[in-house]
Design an enzyme around this catalytic site. Sequence first.
Site, mmCIF file in Angstrom:
data_model
loop_
_atom_site.group_PDB
_atom_site.id
_atom_site.type_symbol
_atom_site.label_atom_id
_atom_site.label_comp_id
_atom_site.label_asym_id
_atom_site.label_seq_id
_atom_site.Cartn_x
_atom_site.Cartn_y
_atom_site.Cartn_z
ATOM 1 N N HIS A 125 0.813 -1.221 0.000
ATOM 2 C CA HIS A 125 0.000 0.000 0.000
ATOM 3 C C HIS A 125 0.845 1.270 0.000
ATOM 4 C CE1 HIS A 125 0.798 -0.454 4.364
ATOM 5 N NE2 HIS A 125 0.680 0.864 4.389
ATOM 6 N N HIS A 193 5.617 6.610 11.814
ATOM 7 C CA HIS A 193 5.107 5.273 11.520
ATOM 8 C C HIS A 193 4.872 4.485 12.807
ATOM 9 C CE1 HIS A 193 5.490 5.896 7.264
ATOM 10 N NE2 HIS A 193 4.957 4.714 7.068
#
Length: 201
Positions: A125, A193
């Site tokens: 993704h 992240h």
Amino acid sequence: MARISASIYTSHVPAIGAALDMGKTAEPYWQPVFKGYDFSKQWQKEHQPDVIFLVFNDHATAFSLDMIPTFAIGTAAEFPVADEVWGPRPVPKVIGHPQLASHIAQSVIQQDFDLTIVNKMDVDHGLTVPLSLMYGQPQAWPCPVIPFAVNVVQYPVPSGQRCLNLGKALRKAIESYDDDLNVQVWGTGGMSHQLQGPRAA
């Protein structure tokens, strides 16, 4: 000679891809996000490149803790869409540009950057969501894409200065390619992240 005509930067949040794939873009929760891309999508239609050089990060799909390249360039003719446990996204495979990618690799390595050359790689993704945000859900992506993975998942990560210097080397590499190509450089990622905790999102 090849030229860099534009750069585009966007998130690659996997939930955005799921919303696209499940037809939820018009729902009240998601509508403001996708409405925000209307201008960019129209601009992209009017400024279609010959090749996209897409800087992203892999999410332990092509790489794992067994092998973590700091910088990796995809030189294959095509890149399948990765199965990220729940199956591949229903989007087209990514067509590469082996000639330009190989030229970039040679040029950048000769400028003293050690790249990992990847001849076989599934893309997750991190790469497909930006394409979907700019192009929707086409039968095929409108141009070849060169994937360029940067490690931001596992320490040690490259410094900002190292990435800046690499960007200069990449520009020199692209602009020294003999064919007359219109190249866009895309970047994608996030400020953090960390999925949970104080730095999440």
